[in-house]
Design an enzyme around this catalytic site. Structure first.
Site, mmCIF file in Angstrom:
data_model
loop_
_atom_site.group_PDB
_atom_site.id
_atom_site.type_symbol
_atom_site.label_atom_id
_atom_site.label_comp_id
_atom_site.label_asym_id
_atom_site.label_seq_id
_atom_site.Cartn_x
_atom_site.Cartn_y
_atom_site.Cartn_z
ATOM 1 N N GLU A 1 64.457 -34.002 -28.556
ATOM 2 C CA GLU A 1 65.217 -35.233 -28.304
ATOM 3 C C GLU A 1 66.677 -35.105 -28.726
ATOM 4 O O GLU A 1 67.198 -35.936 -29.481
ATOM 5 C CB GLU A 1 64.542 -36.415 -29.007
ATOM 6 C CG GLU A 1 63.139 -36.656 -28.504
ATOM 7 C CD GLU A 1 62.532 -37.984 -28.926
ATOM 8 O OE1 GLU A 1 63.118 -38.659 -29.778
ATOM 9 O OE2 GLU A 1 61.465 -38.335 -28.381
ATOM 10 N N GLU B 1 55.613 -34.677 -26.129
ATOM 11 C CA GLU B 1 55.265 -35.686 -27.141
ATOM 12 C C GLU B 1 54.665 -36.864 -26.400
ATOM 13 O O GLU B 1 55.267 -37.367 -25.453
ATOM 14 C CB GLU B 1 56.535 -36.098 -27.887
ATOM 15 C CG GLU B 1 56.300 -36.377 -29.342
ATOM 16 C CD GLU B 1 57.607 -36.635 -30.073
ATOM 17 O OE1 GLU B 1 58.392 -35.677 -30.249
ATOM 18 O OE2 GLU B 1 57.837 -37.782 -30.460
HETATM 19 C C1 GAL Z 1 59.925 -39.457 -31.032
HETATM 20 C C2 GAL Z 1 60.437 -38.403 -31.998
HETATM 21 C C3 GAL Z 1 59.481 -38.164 -33.144
HETATM 22 C C4 GAL Z 1 59.038 -39.468 -33.703
HETATM 23 C C5 GAL Z 1 58.368 -40.267 -32.621
HETATM 24 C C6 GAL Z 1 57.777 -41.571 -33.076
HETATM 25 O O1 GAL Z 1 60.933 -40.030 -30.291
HETATM 26 O O2 GAL Z 1 60.641 -37.199 -31.333
HETATM 27 O O3 GAL Z 1 60.098 -37.395 -34.124
HETATM 28 O O4 GAL Z 1 60.145 -40.121 -34.192
HETATM 29 O O5 GAL Z 1 59.334 -40.544 -31.629
HETATM 30 O O6 GAL Z 1 57.235 -42.274 -31.985
#
Ligand code: GAL
Length: 816
Positions: free
Chosen positions: A434, A510
């Site tokens: 990100e 993710e």
């Molecule tokens: C993402 C991020 C993670 C964590 C997650 C929580 O955007 O990459 O590190 O913060 O969100 O939902």
């Protein structure tokens, strides 16, 4: 010899009394005899060591984990663009509310006998959090800002043989340097290495397997041999390969003469190579023996495996030619109540639990992992995405990695690849998560720079990155330069983006970010992307998630319906310290709710949802618990996570009907739901039927009575007498009939009797500010975990647990 204990002194001596063939390398683990102080000192003061204010510590050491928790400690006023913030706002608990910021100093003595003065001496650190400055006898030897990088320094020029040397390390953690808990101090192992002037370089081997058939495997071994003698030396390198039974299966040798460092390249042929895969992770070992003038002067071990990787834009991921959906989880590096201080057994337990769920991959979000994690993933069969950075030049945190990027990014990424490239478990390198450069016209250039480093250093594995702002990452060219395009939370756009970019190899880097508190259920049961409850807990019906996320079910359907997707990495496998969304602005929370498994390592309901989808084991899980004195006559929906084709629910013996999964609706595609059950005390029972409609498994949950005693269950009743092994003992408050009291919050007192210690207590409650190092804690939803350690002598220990109005319970752990 004032500070070095007799024990490790003897250890040092015993190394040098053992007859060596020539002077082979000697590796000393520097885990004991360290002194630590948490404050700034001047170097002169530091040299005046015996002032009594230092404490004795063992490495790995995390100075912050014992607390105390304090929400003022890491209060930040910050705008988190990734969370959708329009303005800066107050954040609490973001990095764990633990005292990780500040300056700390460590020192210990180093001693090598005088007759080793013709040798080279190196110090190797697996990770120091952070801004490490390493001094030897008062001289600055080197520094390393990034707390997750492993590094080594040559001490030789400043080392005095035959006498004591003082090794000192200054550590500094600035405020607002991370979005999550970092740990603090020398939190990964340290080694002293003594080698001949001619020796295999640090991370000096590179083993690849360019040819694999069932009959023959070729291991291509590149070995960098350092010649620090600056004399012309005739160097003979004997490279042997051993199989997992210790049998030598290949050997190749070559000679080269040089005054400088020499790179050897050798091909070792192995007959009928056994493949490494996630079920049978067979490993081989390369033993590199360096001879100068026919005398053995160095031996170096590298473990590797035979396996092939293929990433196909249409058909997904293939391991050894077989399609394998990536069923992965993201993991931060902390070990919950043990903090960042790496521990072999605690890491192994995490992987055991994840494998039990059917998980086959870990993403080391968002930084280099411990060496132990990769060794264990090799050994246990777990794929790994190694990730380098959470920030590039445009910082997310004022004192984050953006401060070092220009000077250090190439070194940090190159070192990471050199350290981890021989692990068969590693399948891809992530250049970042990100990144704010997604939105920047320059972003593509930086992505290209990093992706080129990956290709230069390891042509055998793809580069990747996790994009949350995928439209911008595509527009600014970042997505085009990585080999695998990772989308964070883009379940709604996979199909469209594939049409737009048919050459992208896509996956969910993710996914989900569902939130839940183990054993807590909220009513009415509904999908909720902005959960907030005044007890600062979230619901275990697994329909709560953050605004950018989704339920697990939503991602499952994308993965199931789209063969082209490589798979997913769920946020997250385990809860972690810090980032207590959705309660990050003024609640008492200090750890996450995202985990499928809680911070103590106890399974949440969600574990069984993933297990039913990911594993081949029969799964039959019922929720919620059945102790609702405050809801008699009210609706308490019952849900079942299962991979049986049909399940029938009975409430106090009365059938509520059989259910099958219904692929036409989002939730019932993956769960069975009885939405209108009215609560009455007693018993709920699931009966599972196989495809022949034969009843084959039952699950019963009963209304619990009054707390009566504590049931102790150790994950291991026998642990090693090495002073490092751990037993994780689950404490459950039960009624007289053995039912867990699911809403119990008894204060329990835990004592370890004998030559052992209570390392930590943890109940998985993100709002509990009791120190993990305390010997008392409340249970959360009737449970908690006591982490117990033996000494390095074989003496059994006893765990004794007491609580008000509860029968005292005991459990013996054999330390052998
Ligand atoms: C993402 C991020 C993670 C964590 C997650 C929580 O955007 O990459 O590190 O913060 O969100 O939902």
């Amino acid at each position: 010899m004032n500070a070095i204990s007799v024990r490790s002194w003897l250890l040092v001596l015993s190394f040098f009394c053992t007859p060596l063939q020539g002077k082979d390398r000697v590796v000393l683990q520097l885990d004991k005899d360290w002194k630590f102080i948490k404050k700034e000192i001047s170097l002169e003061q530091e040299m005046n060591l015996d002032n009594g204010s230092w404490s004795n510590v063992h490495i790995p050491h995390d100075w912050a984990i014992e607390g105390p928790f304090n929400l003022n400690q890491d209060m930040q006023f910050v705008k988190v663009i990734e969370d959708g913030d329009k303005d800066a706002r107050l954040r609490t608990g973001r990095t764990g509310a633990l005292p990780a910021t500040g300056i700390g100093w460590y020192w210990r003595l180093l001693h090598l006998p005088a007759d080793y003065s013709d040798q080279r001496v190196y110090i190797e650190f697996d990770g120091v959090m952070s801004n490490a400055q390493v001094y030897l006898n008062g001289k600055l030897i080197g520094q390393r800002p990034y707390g997750y990088s492993s590094f080594s320094f040559d001490l030789t020029d400043h080392f005095s043989f035959g006498t004591n040397n003082v090794l000192a390390v200054r550590v500094e953690n600035k405020p607002e340097m991370s979005r999550f808990y970092t740990g603090a101090g020398i939190y990964r192992p340290v080694r002293l290495l003594c080698t001949s002037p001619v020796h295999v370089a640090h991370w000096g081997t590179n083993v690849t397997t360019p040819q694999i058939t069932s009959k023959k495997g070729v291991a291509n071994v590149k070995t960098l041999v350092k010649n620090t003698s600056h004399k012309e030396e005739k160097i003979w390198l004997l490279t042997e390969v051993y199989d997992s039974h210790g049998k030598r299966v290949a050997s190749v040798s070559n000679t080269q003469t040089s005054r400088q460092d020499i790179q050897f390249e050798q091909n070792c042929m192995i007959n009928n190579p056994m493949l490494w895969n996630v079920e049978t992770p067979t490993l081989y070992t390369v033993v590199s023996k360096v001879y100068v003038n026919n005398e053995l002067c160095d031996t170096y071990h590298t473990s590797f495996g035979f396996r092939t990787l293929k990433f196909d834009k249409d058909k997904g991921f293939f391991l050894n030619g077989e399609r394998l959906k990536i069923k992965g989880v993201c993991m931060h590096h902390d070990l919950g109540p043990l903090g960042a201080a790496v521990n072999w057994r605690a890491t192994e337990r995490q992987i055991e639990i994840l494998k039990d769920m059917g998980c086959n991959a870990i993403r080391t979000s968002h930084n280099p992992s411990s060496v132990e994690l990769l060794d264990l993933c090799d050994k246990m069969g777990m794929l790994v995405q190694v990730e380098a950075f959470d920030e590039w030049k445009l910082g997310k945190c004022v004192n984050g990695y953006n401060l070092f990027f220009d000077q250090w990014a190439e070194t940090d990424l190159t070192d990471l690849i050199h350290r981890d490239r021989n692990h068969p478990c590693v399948i891809m390198w992530s250049i970042g998560n990100e990144l704010r450069e997604q939105n920047d016209a320059n972003g593509g250039k930086i992505a290209r720079f990093l992706s080129d480093i990956v290709h230069r250093e390891d042509p055998t594995r793809p580069s990747t990155a996790g994009f949350n702002n995928h439209w911008a990452a595509i527009a600014n060219g970042l997505a085009d330069v990585v080999d695998l395009v990772g989308f964070n939370y883009k379940h709604f756009d996979y199909v469209h983006q594939r049409k737009e970019h048919p050459d992208y190899i896509l996956y969910g880097s993710e996914t989900s970010s569902a939130v839940s508190s183990r054993g807590i259920y909220k009513f009415p049961v509904k999908e909720n992307w902005e959960p907030w409850y005044n007890d600062y807990q979230v619901s275990s019906y697994d329909m709560d998630y953050v605004p950018w996320g989704s339920t697990p079910d939503t991602e499952f359907s994308q993965q199931d319906d789209n063969e082209f997707l490589l798979g997913e990495f769920v946020w997250t496998g385990f809860d972690y310290l810090g980032e207590p969304s959705p309660y990050g602005d003024g609640a008492s929370s200090r750890s996450s709710y995202f985990g499928i498994v809680d911070l103590a390592g106890l399974k949440k309901d969600r574990f069984y949802l993933y297990q039913s989808q990911w594993s081949d084991k029969p799964v039959l899980h019922i929720m919620p618990h059945w102790t609702w004195p405050d809801r008699v006559g009210q609706i308490v929906p019952i849900q079942c996570y299962t991979n049986y084709p049909k399940v029938e629910l009975f409430v106090n013996g009365v059938s509520m009907g059989g259910k099958e999964k219904d692929p036409t609706s989002k939730f019932t595609r993956y769960r069975m739901m009885w939405d209108s059950v009215k609560y009455e005390p007693g018993e709920i029972k699931l009966v599972a039927y196989d495809s022949f409609n034969k009843a084959c498994e039952e699950k019963v949950v009963r209304t619990a009575g009054r707390p009566y005693q504590v049931r102790l269950t150790a994950d291991k009743n026998r642990i090693k007498a090495d002073g490092k092994d751990l037993s994780f003992v689950t404490l459950e408050v039960i009624d007289e009939n053995g039912n867990v009291c699911p809403r119990d919050a008894s204060m329990l007192f835990v004592k370890v009797v004998g030559n052992g210690s209570l390392k930590a207590l943890c109940n998985g409650d993100a709002t509990d500010l009791t120190s993990f190092a305390s010997n008392y804690m409340r249970t959360f939803s009737g449970k908690m975990v006591a982490i117990v350690q033996g000494a390095d002598t074989p003496e059994d220990i006893k765990v004794v647990v007491s609580g008000e109005r509860l029968k005292t319970s005991e459990l013996v752990i054999h330390v052998e």
